[in-house]
Design an enzyme around this catalytic site. Structure first.
Site, PDB file in Angstrom:
ATOM      1  N   HIS A 311       0.409  -1.308  -0.096  1.00  0.00           N
ATOM      2  CA  HIS A 311      -0.410  -0.100  -0.162  1.00  0.00           C
ATOM      3  C   HIS A 311       0.827   1.048  -0.140  1.00  0.00           C
ATOM      4  O   HIS A 311       2.115   1.219   0.540  1.00  0.00           O
ATOM      5  CB  HIS A 311      -0.923  -0.093   1.215  1.00  0.00           C
ATOM      6  N   ASP A 369      -7.959  -5.324  -0.001  1.00  0.00           N
ATOM      7  CA  ASP A 369      -8.645  -5.906  -0.962  1.00  0.00           C
ATOM      8  C   ASP A 369      -7.892  -8.081  -0.520  1.00  0.00           C
ATOM      9  O   ASP A 369      -8.086  -8.270  -1.819  1.00  0.00           O
ATOM     10  CB  ASP A 369      -7.601  -5.769  -2.612  1.00  0.00           C
TER      11      ASP A 369
HETATM   12  C1  SDX Z   1      -5.846  -0.390  -2.923  1.00  0.00           C
HETATM   13  O1  SDX Z   1      -4.415   4.906  -2.259  1.00  0.00           O
HETATM   14  C2  SDX Z   1      -5.761   4.249  -1.374  1.00  0.00           C
HETATM   15  O2  SDX Z   1      -5.559   4.650  -0.396  1.00  0.00           O
HETATM   16  C3  SDX Z   1      -6.261   2.065  -1.917  1.00  0.00           C
HETATM   17  C4  SDX Z   1      -7.095   2.027  -1.141  1.00  0.00           C
HETATM   18  C5  SDX Z   1      -8.223   2.232  -1.143  1.00  0.00           C
HETATM   19  O3  SDX Z   1      -9.417   2.766   0.178  1.00  0.00           O
HETATM   20  O4  SDX Z   1      -8.370   3.717  -1.713  1.00  0.00           O
HETATM   21  O5  SDX Z   1      -6.879   1.831  -0.507  1.00  0.00           O
HETATM   22  C6  SDX Z   1      -7.454   0.345  -2.167  1.00  0.00           C
HETATM   23  O6  SDX Z   1      -6.377  -0.012  -3.997  1.00  0.00           O
HETATM   24  C7  SDX Z   1      -5.623  -1.059  -1.640  1.00  0.00           C
HETATM   25  C8  SDX Z   1      -4.276  -1.291  -2.922  1.00  0.00           C
HETATM   26  C9  SDX Z   1      -4.747  -2.369  -4.097  1.00  0.00           C
HETATM   27  N1  SDX Z   1      -3.788  -3.500  -4.767  1.00  0.00           N
HETATM   28  C10 SDX Z   1      -2.577  -4.198  -5.057  1.00  0.00           C
HETATM   29  O7  SDX Z   1      -2.801  -5.079  -4.086  1.00  0.00           O
HETATM   30  C11 SDX Z   1      -1.753  -4.279  -5.666  1.00  0.00           C
HETATM   31  C12 SDX Z   1      -0.863  -4.844  -5.589  1.00  0.00           C
HETATM   32  N2  SDX Z   1      -0.442  -4.296  -4.925  1.00  0.00           N
HETATM   33  C13 SDX Z   1       0.968  -3.410  -5.425  1.00  0.00           C
HETATM   34  O8  SDX Z   1       0.616  -2.934  -6.763  1.00  0.00           O
HETATM   35  C14 SDX Z   1       1.230  -1.559  -4.984  1.00  0.00           C
HETATM   36  O9  SDX Z   1       1.661  -3.095  -3.068  1.00  0.00           O
HETATM   37  C15 SDX Z   1       0.634  -0.436  -4.767  1.00  0.00           C
HETATM   38  C16 SDX Z   1       0.068  -0.213  -5.794  1.00  0.00           C
HETATM   39  C17 SDX Z   1      -0.937  -1.148  -3.587  1.00  0.00           C
HETATM   40  C18 SDX Z   1       1.526   0.195  -4.011  1.00  0.00           C
HETATM   41  O10 SDX Z   1       2.400   0.863  -5.415  1.00  0.00           O
HETATM   42  P1  SDX Z   1       3.336   1.828  -4.648  1.00  0.00           P
HETATM   43  O11 SDX Z   1       3.258   2.417  -3.518  1.00  0.00           O
HETATM   44  O12 SDX Z   1       3.664   2.680  -5.889  1.00  0.00           O
HETATM   45  O13 SDX Z   1       4.475   0.577  -4.162  1.00  0.00           O
HETATM   46  P2  SDX Z   1       5.801   0.197  -4.707  1.00  0.00           P
HETATM   47  O14 SDX Z   1       5.583   0.054  -5.214  1.00  0.00           O
HETATM   48  O15 SDX Z   1       6.467   1.832  -4.724  1.00  0.00           O
HETATM   49  O16 SDX Z   1       6.665  -0.418  -3.986  1.00  0.00           O
HETATM   50  C19 SDX Z   1       7.644  -0.752  -3.475  1.00  0.00           C
HETATM   51  C20 SDX Z   1       8.521  -1.842  -3.505  1.00  0.00           C
HETATM   52  C21 SDX Z   1       8.612  -2.067  -4.520  1.00  0.00           C
HETATM   53  O17 SDX Z   1       9.780  -2.579  -4.997  1.00  0.00           O
HETATM   54  P3  SDX Z   1      11.052  -1.963  -4.424  1.00  0.00           P
HETATM   55  O18 SDX Z   1      11.975  -1.110  -5.792  1.00  0.00           O
HETATM   56  O19 SDX Z   1      11.794  -1.773  -3.422  1.00  0.00           O
HETATM   57  O20 SDX Z   1      12.098  -3.230  -4.848  1.00  0.00           O
HETATM   58  O21 SDX Z   1       7.375  -3.273  -3.157  1.00  0.00           O
HETATM   59  C22 SDX Z   1       7.730  -3.752  -4.564  1.00  0.00           C
HETATM   60  C23 SDX Z   1       7.984  -3.094  -5.620  1.00  0.00           C
HETATM   61  O22 SDX Z   1       7.703  -3.651  -6.647  1.00  0.00           O
HETATM   62  N3  SDX Z   1       5.857  -4.457  -3.950  1.00  0.00           N
HETATM   63  C24 SDX Z   1       5.615  -5.305  -3.669  1.00  0.00           C
HETATM   64  C25 SDX Z   1       4.169  -5.253  -4.090  1.00  0.00           C
HETATM   65  N4  SDX Z   1       4.102  -4.012  -3.736  1.00  0.00           N
HETATM   66  C26 SDX Z   1       4.796  -3.302  -3.524  1.00  0.00           C
HETATM   67  N5  SDX Z   1       6.189  -5.947  -5.130  1.00  0.00           N
HETATM   68  C27 SDX Z   1       5.227  -7.903  -4.916  1.00  0.00           C
HETATM   69  N6  SDX Z   1       4.311  -7.406  -4.905  1.00  0.00           N
HETATM   70  C28 SDX Z   1       3.038  -6.433  -4.208  1.00  0.00           C
HETATM   71  N7  SDX Z   1       1.873  -6.605  -3.856  1.00  0.00           N
END
Ligand code: SDX
Length: 435
Positions: A311, A369
């Site tokens: 998140h 989710d």
């Molecule tokens: C919602 O914003 C809100 O409040 C949203 C929400 C709401 O109520 O409105 O809470 C609802 O949208 C919840 C999120 C649902 N999405 C998912 O579950 C999809 C999976 N999650 C990711 O795509 C991600 O965690 C996000 C999109 C939720 C957040 O993305 P960020 O903040 O841009 O995180 P990031 O990509 O900068 O991640 C930091 C690191 C990265 O690795 P490095 O570059 O540091 O090596 O964490 C890794 C990312 O690759 N990472 C993940 C991951 N989420 C982050 N790696 C594997 N699986 C994941 N799910």
């Protein structure tokens, strides 16, 4: 609305010696915000924050999140208390109007919502224009946008009464539109809303009832759906809410702004994740395969992400995920499905991931989710409707934020700038002279 200003930051350009005094605006709780409005005028620079991870785009009084502590407050009330003791209609009133209603206020509000649950018959015919296998989110966003072609009488965004009627209409009609989208995709007749049912029960009735036999409402399903609606109602300046604010800031009609929010929510990185989690769990299949999929989640080249994990704001447990996980146990037990294999797999996946250095070091926890789809499935909601359920609930938050923005006399159209890295000025070359 302007947060209090008590201190300033001085920013100095060491090359030119020019400096800018930037006021620090403080809110009631949470980080203060550096007001950078004078920055470009004083120092000729922009701030740079792709993804807006450290940018306060607005001031708001609606919802507060502390991502490190895993705190979520709706108008100051902890989500845990609202989940335990409130109802979605009461939470809708709270988010829209800022205070918990008296019983008379709640009765009047609920009555206003019930009054608007039916759709214009012509609007119902829009669904016949979609292919039977159109995704319900595509139908919902299109029909919500089309509402502006029907409800001309409440389109003056500067008229508080128009804004109030719009709020009631869109909150009341979203479930009817959502259920109609589902009925179209399964080739069944539309089911009209029943105003003797409460909000969540009406959703289940319109989605599952058929004209040829009485529909027996399951109170457990209705209670679970009402709770899921409370948990999904608002979440500060998330992507879809920010989309509604940006679209609304142009003066676009409110139905168009909400439709933009529906479209933004659909993405698998946002509200579309609940549907993606179920697909992921079915793809993983068994706990034996978890290590393989965790390895893929860590492998950037795989483009596979652990859906429902991570998140932008929560670097601790999403409080909503905790509540939904507990709900899974209760709902599945009451439905006599405690041995739900998808839920067992989700629990095992969480347990293993939260011991894995990759997830621990990046503070990746289950979000709202991760478990919600287990409950939607258990109460019979089709997977393609999971994000539509999210949209029904989040419409309350979108409307609350739209109202807050439109009624702010200081509101301006949202227009971010950029860091340009394209070609410098160059002259046109006739085609005959090009290489
Ligand atoms: C919602 O914003 C809100 O409040 C949203 C929400 C709401 O109520 O409105 O809470 C609802 O949208 C919840 C999120 C649902 N999405 C998912 O579950 C999809 C999976 N999650 C990711 O795509 C991600 O965690 C996000 C999109 C939720 C957040 O993305 P960020 O903040 O841009 O995180 P990031 O990509 O900068 O991640 C930091 C690191 C990265 O690795 P490095 O570059 O540091 O090596 O964490 C890794 C990312 O690759 N990472 C993940 C991951 N989420 C982050 N790696 C594997 N699986 C994941 N799910």
């Amino acid at each position: 609305m302007t947060g209090k200003t008590e201190t300033t930051f001085e920013l100095t350009d060491s090359a030119s010696g020019r400096s800018s005094q930037l006021p620090v605006r403080t809110g009631t709780i949470g980080p203060a915000a550096l007001d950078i409005a004078a920055l470009h005028k004083d120092l000729g620079v922009f701030t740079y924050d792709p993804g807006f991870g450290a940018t306060a785009a607005t001031e708001s009084r609606i919802t507060y999140i502390d991502g490190d502590a895993g705190v979520l407050l709706y108008r100051g009330y902890p989500i845990e208390q609202l989940a335990e003791r409130s109802s979605f209609m009461e939470v809708a009133y709270l988010l829209l109007l800022g205070e918990l209603p008296t019983s008379r206020q709640l009765e009047e509000f609920t009555g206003n919502i019930r009054y608007h649950t039916m759709l214009n018959e012509t609007l119902l015919r829009f669904f016949n224009g979609f292919h039977h296998n159109a995704h319900p989110m595509a139908m919902v966003s299109a029909v919500v946008a089309s509402m502006s072609a029907f409800y001309h009488d409440t389109m003056d965004i500067h008229n508080p009464r128009h804004r109030e009627i719009f709020s009631h209409r869109i909150i009341a009609k979203l479930p009817t539109i959502a259920a109609a989208a589902h009925k179209h995709s399964v080739g069944q007749p539309f089911i009209y809303p029943r105003n003797d049912l409460d909000y969540a029960a009406n959703v289940l009735h319109m989605v599952f009832a058929v004209p040829c036999e009485p529909y027996k409402l399951d109170p457990i399903a209705s209670e679970a759906l009402d709770l899921l609606f409370i948990l999904h109602a608002d979440h500060e300046q998330n992507a879809s809410t920010s989309t509604v604010r940006l679209a609304g800031s142009t003066g676009a009609n409110p139905y168009a702004a909400i439709s933009a929010g529906v479209s933004a929510l659909w993405g698998p990185a946002h509200g579309g994740a609940n549907e993606a989690v179920l697909a992921m769990l079915e793809q993983i299949g068994s706990a034996d395969n978890i290590p393989k999929y965790l390895a893929m989640a860590k492998d950037k080249s795989s483009h596979f992400r652990l859906m429902g994990f991570g998140h932008r704001v929560y670097k601790n447990f999403d409080p909503r995920a905790k509540i939904i996980r507990a709900m899974c146990h209760k709902v599945l037990a009451r439905l006599g499905r405690s041995d739900n294999p998808l839920f067992e797999l989700a629990l095992r996946l969480e347990e293993i991931a939260l011991k894995d250095e990759y997830f621990v070091s990046r503070k990746l926890y289950p979000n709202v989710d991760f478990y919600s789809g287990v409950i939607y499935s258990a109460i019979g909601i089709p997977r393609s409707m999971f994000t539509v359920m999210f949209a029904i609930a989040r419409t309350v938050g979108w409307v609350a934020h739209w109202q807050e923005m439109i009624s702010d006399p200081l509101m301006r159209i949202g227009r971010p700038r950029q860091l340009y890295t394209g070609p410098t000025r160059r002259d046109y070359l006739e085609i005959a002279k090009r290489a």
